[in-house]
Scaffold this motif. Structure first.
Motif, short mmCIF file in Angstrom:
data_model
loop_
_atom_site.label_atom_id
_atom_site.label_comp_id
_atom_site.label_asym_id
_atom_site.label_seq_id
_atom_site.Cartn_x
_atom_site.Cartn_y
_atom_site.Cartn_z
N GLY A 132 0.81 -1.21 0.00
CA GLY A 132 0.00 0.00 0.00
C GLY A 132 0.84 1.27 0.00
N VAL A 159 -1.23 -2.56 4.09
CA VAL A 159 -2.61 -2.08 3.95
C VAL A 159 -3.41 -3.12 3.15
CG1 VAL A 159 -4.09 -0.21 3.18
CG2 VAL A 159 -1.77 0.29 3.96
N ASN A 161 -7.72 -4.70 2.22
CA ASN A 161 -9.06 -4.14 2.15
C ASN A 161 -9.98 -4.68 3.23
OD1 ASN A 161 -9.99 -6.50 0.92
ND2 ASN A 161 -9.67 -5.67 -1.11
N SER A 292 -8.86 -2.80 11.32
CA SER A 292 -9.74 -2.34 10.24
C SER A 292 -10.30 -0.96 10.56
CB SER A 292 -10.87 -3.35 10.12
OG SER A 292 -12.02 -2.78 9.55
N ARG A 302 -13.77 -0.20 3.25
CA ARG A 302 -12.95 -1.37 2.93
C ARG A 302 -11.45 -1.07 2.96
NH1 ARG A 302 -14.27 -5.73 3.95
NH2 ARG A 302 -14.91 -4.42 5.62
N VAL A 303 -11.01 -0.55 4.09
CA VAL A 303 -9.57 -0.46 4.31
C VAL A 303 -9.26 -1.10 5.65
CG1 VAL A 303 -7.53 1.01 4.53
CG2 VAL A 303 -9.35 1.65 2.94
N TYR A 305 -5.75 -3.22 7.81
CA TYR A 305 -4.28 -3.21 7.86
C TYR A 305 -3.82 -4.39 8.66
CZ TYR A 305 -5.89 -0.73 12.00
OH TYR A 305 -6.59 -0.38 13.13
N GLU A 326 -2.94 -5.18 -5.75
CA GLU A 326 -3.44 -4.03 -4.98
C GLU A 326 -3.53 -2.78 -5.82
OE1 GLU A 326 -0.53 -3.81 -1.46
OE2 GLU A 326 0.35 -4.60 -3.31
N GLN A 328 -5.85 1.30 -5.35
CA GLN A 328 -6.55 2.23 -4.47
C GLN A 328 -5.63 3.11 -3.65
OE1 GLN A 328 -9.59 -0.13 -2.55
NE2 GLN A 328 -11.03 0.75 -4.00
N HIS A 332 -5.93 5.53 -0.29
CA HIS A 332 -4.93 5.48 0.79
C HIS A 332 -4.40 6.89 1.10
CE1 HIS A 332 -3.73 1.03 -0.26
NE2 HIS A 332 -5.00 1.16 0.05
#
Lengths: 451, 451
Positions: A132, A159, A161, A292, A302-303, A305, A326, A328, A332
């Motif tokens: 991430g 990171v 989801n 989360s 939906r992130v 770690y 990955e 997004q 981030h």
């Protein structure tokens, strides 16, 4: 030309049209390659039948048809569907595990979003390269060191989801088909399903007031991985004692087991001092910590770690890029600024007060109806509590009656793998219920309990 | 109190402090539960040692240490890392599989984003309930019917976060550990890794000019699932002929195999008529169609979709909710409006022209250097072509030299599972390379080839 018609020979067609035979041959080859004609050796070239004959998918949803469709799944696919835990409704009194998303600071978020998107940074729009966006990993490392006594560097943060992906990645990198995994009994349905779908064998370990409590017969057979929720056991809500934490860490060290510490909602505690995370106590690099933003911000973000031992960080970063591709990083970047500018901390502070208030209101409503007759479990932290129903066996029926009255609750018994060990009760989330709605909604639930 | 100190008895402490012994007992129990003290039966209660002793994670990254860390992975985890295909760089000449993200209509997107977020719809901020946001599923069904001759209803569309997730979900729902899967030889590395990590056995099937070409020994042993890229074979770029499509569908019907049709970049075709998708030709519900916005919008968006047979739609919707916990419906809503307002169609139209131009420039550059000496494969569609290097064996070395000159290319040989069948060549993406950069960048690459 109709299907089945024979094409003229390339020589004849070339002569008729006055073009080179090679050109015709080239066209025929193309038609052949694309399947519009087929060649029969020694006989010639024929027009293929390319009209799609479609059998329309009927709307037959009778028992036999559904049964047949089910049987087209694999064994693990059928098990996944049969054990499905996701509810049809994800919002309302008393949906467990859902925060109050209406309180999310949308304006601040959108301002940061627009700032990040105006920067036109193409490198954030392509695939991520493992772990991430680095400034988010750094912000998370800072946050986890302070709030969870975690022992970590930026590189150790991956990171993901969400917790499902964090657990799935851990299983795929650390466990093979047939390996055993200790899970709490009762536990979150999602974890059991992930294990089964990756070919592992979940071994249910009973939970007491101090958390996961392996019996000698369990201890005699070390698993490959131990999955637990030490901060706020899901679903019962107990907090794992420090003694139990140390026992687990020592056992894992001696037997080379991995521990996944699922810290899904530890940010919200009411009147109790948080214990150090297992990760913070881990001195041998045995613990994978997963968290989360689903409960502190909103689930649809939906992130999530994970914090992996330093020596494994590169391997996990590679593994997640490999298995999930990955991206997004724009999201981030927005989240990193949200944390760095202090919005995360102030949102958590504000929501802690709000949830504390709702928790009180729910407990008051329970006491008003039942006094001390029904035990309340696990209300010290998180966004839900469990109302035990020791006089009932069928908490399912209560939830079904409640649903008819427009009230959601989850039957405790369904979180157990071994039915004869299960207790009856209701998981009740108060996070997403407006204050004024709590007492009336519980009144309806009490009707469902009473019937 | 120091670790190891003995606590006074509950009776003595209660008397000393003038409080009820029960209260003291309650406090002791709490301390015990949380591990701050430990009890020795018959002896008393002692203060536990709760100071964290941390062994700092050294930065030792020597060979032995890395080796040991590697060995803490599972067998499948090690295989995943060893077969890693994700590059360290994801942007620049000639990175394959990456579109020109700088051309993405950011302004229009942000306007839609702000519109959706201003609506404050809490139901879009929580977990999704199976398959994704319905208006996006509807928009995708419309799009796929028109652009890919797909045969589908809204319910059949499942929104995922990319082709990896679509394939992974299909494998988990449709295949068990030990099942065989046909994959193209050569094929996309990601698919092979997903299969292995889910316990399947990939069976490499050679590809000829008409696509996947199973030999009689393959046909004699039907697999559980067939994964292919009919529109633009990855990486060689050939288009599967209609005859081969029909053969595969008929074979799958007879033997009850599933087919995954990976349509990763079919939107960009240059001068050739698109063939109907396998899904559109499928009359028995054997085909799972998977697609993605990674190539038409930008990879970091992480939105993909699958089209499943009508009878399986509910099962897939349940399965994805169960295994991955979906969300991101705010993003789905923005994308749905982006499609409905015509931005997707006009962006694809515009980019098709732009990529056609870049493709021409690259082919010109190749011809200028090599004439017809080096074959160009698979340039009719997509965002990359393959430059075959029949005179070389080690396309790896060429790529390493190119990397030293700042030029990215992927060695064709690494996409093969069976080394002795592999061909040498370079995968070259022209999508993300500005027009003016193409010829100079190819000049550098030619130096790397020539050395």
């Amino acid at each position: 030309m109709p299907a089945g018609a024979k094409l003229p020979s390339s020589r004849a067609l070339g002569q008729a049209l006055g073009i080179a035979r090679n050109t015709v041959l080239h066209v025929y080859e193309q038609l052949l390659a694309e399947g519009y004609v087929h060649a029969q050796s020694g006989s010639g070239t024929y027009v293929a039948d390319t009209s799609p004959e479609r059998v329309l998918d009927g709307d037959v949803r009778g028992g036999r048809r559904v049964q047949r469709d089910h049987q087209r799944l694999s064994k693990r696919g059928r098990r996944t569907i049969e054990m499905a835990g996701v509810g049809r409704h994800q919002w309302g009194a008393f949906m467990p595990g859902v925060p109050d998303v209406t309180e999310f600071p949308l304006k601040a978020w959108n301002r940061l979003h627009n700032r990040v998107w105006r920067q036109h940074r193409p490198e954030l729009m392509t695939y991520a390269q493992g772990g991430g966006y680095r400034p988010l990993r750094r912000a998370l490392a800072d946050y986890l060191r302070v709030s969870r006594a975690a022992n970590c560097q930026t590189e150790q943060v991956i990171v993901t989801n969400g917790i499902h992906q964090s657990v799935d990645l851990s299983i795929r990198l650390l466990c093979d088909v047939g390996d055993e995994a200790w899970v709490e009994e009762p536990c979150y349905w999602g974890v059991r399903n992930l294990l089964l779908s990756s070919g592992l064998k979940p071994v249910p370990i009973p939970v007491d007031a101090e958390g996961m409590n392996p019996a000698p017969r369990h201890l005699a057979r070390p698993p490959r991985i131990i999955i637990c929720t030490p901060s706020h056991q899901y679903p019962l809500g107990c907090v794992m004692s420090l003694a139990r934490r140390r026992m687990l860490l020592e056992y894992a060290r001696q037997h080379g087991c991995w521990i996944i510490e699922d810290d899904y909602d530890s940010e919200f505690r009411f009147g109790i001092r948080p214990l150090a995370s297992l990760q913070g106590l881990d001195t041998y690099g045995q613990v994978i910590y997963v968290g989360s933003f689903s409960k502190v911000l909103f689930p649809g973000l939906r992130v999530g770690y994970m914090l992996v031992p330093g020596a494994m960080a590169d391997l996990f970063a590679q593994g997640i890029a490999e298995l999930y591709r990955e991206g997004q990083m724009m999201l981030h970047a927005v989240l990193a600024e949200f944390i760095d500018e202090g919005y995360l901390a102030s949102h958590i502070r504000r929501m802690r007060g709000l949830y504390a208030q709702r928790r009180e209101l729910l407990i008051e409503a329970i006491h008003r109806h039942y006094g001390d007759a029904l035990p309340i479990l696990g209300d010290e932290a998180g966004l839900h509590l469990v109302l035990e129903l020791p006089h009932l066996r069928d908490d399912w029926a209560v939830c079904a009656r409640a649903a008819d009255l427009g009230i959601l609750a989850k039957p405790l018994s369904t979180y157990y793998a071994v039915a004869r060990q299960s207790r009856a009760g209701l998981l009740m989330g108060y996070g997403c219920v407006p204050d004024a709605r709590i007492a009336p909604a519980f009144g309806l639930l009490a009707r469902a309990i009473g019937e």
